[in-house]
Design a protein around this motif. Structure first.
Motif, PDB file in Angstrom:
ATOM      1  N   LYS A  29       0.515  -0.995  -0.164  1.00 20.10           N
ATOM      2  CA  LYS A  29      -0.244  -0.156  -0.317  1.00 20.10           C
ATOM      3  C   LYS A  29       0.995   1.075   0.407  1.00 20.10           C
ATOM      4  CE  LYS A  29      -3.620   0.338   2.686  1.00 20.10           C
ATOM      5  NZ  LYS A  29      -4.711  -0.067   3.911  1.00 20.10           N
ATOM      6  N   HIS A  30       0.686   2.372  -0.769  1.00 21.82           N
ATOM      7  CA  HIS A  30       0.907   3.425  -0.671  1.00 21.82           C
ATOM      8  C   HIS A  30       0.696   4.385  -1.247  1.00 21.82           C
ATOM      9  CE1 HIS A  30       4.919   1.614  -2.615  1.00 21.82           C
ATOM     10  NE2 HIS A  30       4.292   0.770  -3.053  1.00 21.82           N
ATOM     11  N   CYS A  31       1.038   5.174   0.054  1.00 18.67           N
ATOM     12  CA  CYS A  31      -0.350   6.676  -0.026  1.00 18.67           C
ATOM     13  C   CYS A  31      -0.077   7.886  -0.812  1.00 18.67           C
ATOM     14  CB  CYS A  31       1.337   7.911   1.762  1.00 18.67           C
ATOM     15  SG  CYS A  31       0.190   9.403   1.385  1.00 18.67           S
ATOM     16  N   PRO A  32      -1.358   8.176  -1.244  1.00 17.02           N
ATOM     17  CA  PRO A  32      -1.842   8.396  -2.599  1.00 17.02           C
ATOM     18  C   PRO A  32      -1.440  10.316  -1.887  1.00 17.02           C
ATOM     19  CG  PRO A  32      -3.752   8.695  -0.742  1.00 17.02           C
ATOM     20  CD  PRO A  32      -2.384   7.653   0.315  1.00 17.02           C
ATOM     21  N   GLU A  33      -0.918  10.707  -0.955  1.00 19.26           N
ATOM     22  CA  GLU A  33      -0.702  12.331  -0.933  1.00 19.26           C
ATOM     23  C   GLU A  33       0.666  12.309  -1.670  1.00 19.26           C
ATOM     24  OE1 GLU A  33      -2.479  14.598   0.135  1.00 19.26           O
ATOM     25  OE2 GLU A  33      -3.717  13.247   0.036  1.00 19.26           O
ATOM     26  N   CYS A  34       1.918  11.348  -0.784  1.00 18.47           N
ATOM     27  CA  CYS A  34       3.251  11.151  -0.977  1.00 18.47           C
ATOM     28  C   CYS A  34       4.010  10.379  -1.455  1.00 18.47           C
ATOM     29  CB  CYS A  34       4.312  11.445   0.346  1.00 18.47           C
ATOM     30  SG  CYS A  34       4.213  10.326   1.277  1.00 18.47           S
ATOM     31  N   ILE A  38       3.455   2.401   3.139  1.00 20.54           N
ATOM     32  CA  ILE A  38       2.506   2.358   3.969  1.00 20.54           C
ATOM     33  C   ILE A  38       2.903   1.362   4.325  1.00 20.54           C
ATOM     34  CG2 ILE A  38       0.221   2.742   5.909  1.00 20.54           C
ATOM     35  CD1 ILE A  38      -0.636   4.528   3.046  1.00 20.54           C
ATOM     36  N   ILE A  39       2.757   1.244   6.243  1.00 15.50           N
ATOM     37  CA  ILE A  39       3.337  -0.325   6.635  1.00 15.50           C
ATOM     38  C   ILE A  39       2.127  -0.190   7.509  1.00 15.50           C
ATOM     39  CG2 ILE A  39       4.726  -1.328   8.851  1.00 15.50           C
ATOM     40  CD1 ILE A  39       6.842   0.568   9.096  1.00 15.50           C
ATOM     41  N   GLU A  40       1.644  -1.358   6.731  1.00 13.82           N
ATOM     42  CA  GLU A  40       0.019  -2.231   7.507  1.00 13.82           C
ATOM     43  C   GLU A  40      -0.167  -2.213   8.681  1.00 13.82           C
ATOM     44  OE1 GLU A  40      -2.799  -2.947   4.941  1.00 13.82           O
ATOM     45  OE2 GLU A  40      -0.774  -3.303   2.907  1.00 13.82           O
ATOM     46  N   GLN A  41      -0.952  -1.690   9.635  1.00 19.30           N
ATOM     47  CA  GLN A  41      -1.336  -2.738  10.180  1.00 19.30           C
ATOM     48  C   GLN A  41      -2.818  -3.256  10.813  1.00 19.30           C
ATOM     49  OE1 GLN A  41      -1.600   1.142  13.639  1.00 19.30           O
ATOM     50  NE2 GLN A  41       0.989   1.506  13.127  1.00 19.30           N
ATOM     51  N   ALA A  42      -3.233  -4.153  11.239  1.00 18.09           N
ATOM     52  CA  ALA A  42      -3.898  -5.574  11.445  1.00 18.09           C
ATOM     53  C   ALA A  42      -5.291  -3.656  11.553  1.00 18.09           C
ATOM     54  CB  ALA A  42      -3.584  -6.443  12.424  1.00 18.09           C
ATOM     55  N   GLU A  43      -6.490  -4.133  10.197  1.00 21.70           N
ATOM     56  CA  GLU A  43      -7.540  -3.390  11.140  1.00 21.70           C
ATOM     57  C   GLU A  43      -7.783  -2.385  10.981  1.00 21.70           C
ATOM     58  OE1 GLU A  43     -10.600  -5.733  13.998  1.00 21.70           O
ATOM     59  OE2 GLU A  43      -9.515  -7.149  13.546  1.00 21.70           O
ATOM     60  N   SER A  44      -6.006  -1.770   9.937  1.00 19.82           N
ATOM     61  CA  SER A  44      -6.456  -0.438  10.148  1.00 19.82           C
ATOM     62  C   SER A  44      -6.537   0.195   8.579  1.00 19.82           C
ATOM     63  CB  SER A  44      -4.967   0.110  10.261  1.00 19.82           C
ATOM     64  OG  SER A  44      -5.149   1.687   9.760  1.00 19.82           O
ATOM     65  N   TYR A  45      -7.609   0.704   7.837  1.00 18.56           N
ATOM     66  CA  TYR A  45      -8.345   1.419   6.716  1.00 18.56           C
ATOM     67  C   TYR A  45      -7.726   2.842   6.669  1.00 18.56           C
ATOM     68  CZ  TYR A  45     -11.227  -3.242   7.943  1.00 18.56           C
ATOM     69  OH  TYR A  45     -11.675  -3.438   8.485  1.00 18.56           O
ATOM     70  N   LEU A  46      -6.913   3.342   7.364  1.00 23.43           N
ATOM     71  CA  LEU A  46      -6.025   4.216   6.779  1.00 23.43           C
ATOM     72  C   LEU A  46      -5.662   4.592   5.630  1.00 23.43           C
ATOM     73  CD1 LEU A  46      -4.508   5.072  10.345  1.00 23.43           C
ATOM     74  CD2 LEU A  46      -6.572   6.673   8.907  1.00 23.43           C
ATOM     75  N   MET A  47      -5.334   5.406   4.376  1.00 27.40           N
ATOM     76  CA  MET A  47      -4.822   5.361   3.178  1.00 27.40           C
ATOM     77  C   MET A  47      -3.747   5.991   3.366  1.00 27.40           C
ATOM     78  SD  MET A  47      -6.624   3.304   1.638  1.00 27.40           S
ATOM     79  CE  MET A  47      -6.340   4.040  -0.259  1.00 27.40           C
ATOM     80  N   GLU A  48      -3.243   7.381   4.240  1.00 31.53           N
ATOM     81  CA  GLU A  48      -2.415   8.298   4.147  1.00 31.53           C
ATOM     82  C   GLU A  48      -0.952   7.663   4.559  1.00 31.53           C
ATOM     83  OE1 GLU A  48      -5.500   9.131   4.707  1.00 31.53           O
ATOM     84  OE2 GLU A  48      -6.485  10.054   2.908  1.00 31.53           O
ATOM     85  N   CYS A  49       0.094   7.981   5.013  1.00 35.05           N
ATOM     86  CA  CYS A  49       0.869   7.287   5.732  1.00 35.05           C
ATOM     87  C   CYS A  49       0.765   8.275   6.952  1.00 35.05           C
ATOM     88  CB  CYS A  49       2.577   7.717   5.102  1.00 35.05           C
ATOM     89  SG  CYS A  49       2.871   9.492   4.504  1.00 35.05           S
ATOM     90  N   ASP A  50       1.571   8.040   8.165  1.00 29.25           N
ATOM     91  CA  ASP A  50       2.005   8.888   9.381  1.00 29.25           C
ATOM     92  C   ASP A  50       2.100  10.421   9.044  1.00 29.25           C
ATOM     93  OD1 ASP A  50       0.626   6.730  10.873  1.00 29.25           O
ATOM     94  OD2 ASP A  50       2.607   5.648  11.407  1.00 29.25           O
ATOM     95  N   ARG A  51       2.962  10.763   7.930  1.00 27.20           N
ATOM     96  CA  ARG A  51       3.492  11.569   8.601  1.00 27.20           C
ATOM     97  C   ARG A  51       2.513  12.606   7.532  1.00 27.20           C
ATOM     98  NH1 ARG A  51       8.274  12.277   4.159  1.00 27.20           N
ATOM     99  NH2 ARG A  51       6.533  12.131   2.912  1.00 27.20           N
ATOM    100  N   CYS A  52       1.464  12.375   6.792  1.00 30.75           N
ATOM    101  CA  CYS A  52       0.913  13.202   5.961  1.00 30.75           C
ATOM    102  C   CYS A  52      -0.441  13.325   6.823  1.00 30.75           C
ATOM    103  CB  CYS A  52       0.346  12.077   4.883  1.00 30.75           C
ATOM    104  SG  CYS A  52       1.522  12.522   3.255  1.00 30.75           S
ATOM    105  N   LEU A  53      -0.844  12.019   7.806  1.00 26.81           N
ATOM    106  CA  LEU A  53      -1.884  12.072   8.760  1.00 26.81           C
ATOM    107  C   LEU A  53      -1.612  13.423  10.177  1.00 26.81           C
ATOM    108  CD1 LEU A  53      -3.066   8.337   9.185  1.00 26.81           C
ATOM    109  CD2 LEU A  53      -4.103  10.555   8.439  1.00 26.81           C
ATOM    110  N   SER A  54      -0.188  13.553  10.102  1.00 25.20           N
ATOM    111  CA  SER A  54       0.310  14.823  11.104  1.00 25.20           C
ATOM    112  C   SER A  54      -0.341  15.867  10.676  1.00 25.20           C
ATOM    113  CB  SER A  54       1.384  14.049  11.720  1.00 25.20           C
ATOM    114  OG  SER A  54       2.398  14.391  10.480  1.00 25.20           O
TER     115      SER A  54
END
Length: 58
Positions: A29-34, A38-54
């Motif tokens: 999975k790759h961040c659509p912003e940058c 993305i290092i996936e985690q169980a049951e996580s549906y986030l599409m952005e990386c931590d840096r872009c989310l912050s």
């Protein structure tokens, strides 16, 4: 032989092997912003990386 569904150990092994191959071939999975991976985690549906989310939270 498994009496419940009449499959041999070899057939069960082959089904498991196919399932494992399927999950191993799912693309990363790759961040659509940058575009970073993305290092996936169980049951996580986030599409952005931590840096872009912050950045978004600021």
């Amino acid at each position: 032989m498994d009496r419940k569904n009449n499959k041999t150990k070899e057939e069960i092994f082959m089904q498991m092997k196919k399932s494992i191959e399927f999950f191993n071939n799912i693309p990363a999975k790759h961040c659509p912003e940058c575009g970073d991976h993305i290092i996936e985690q169980a049951e996580s549906y986030l599409m952005e990386c931590d840096r872009c989310l912050s950045k978004r939270e600021d």
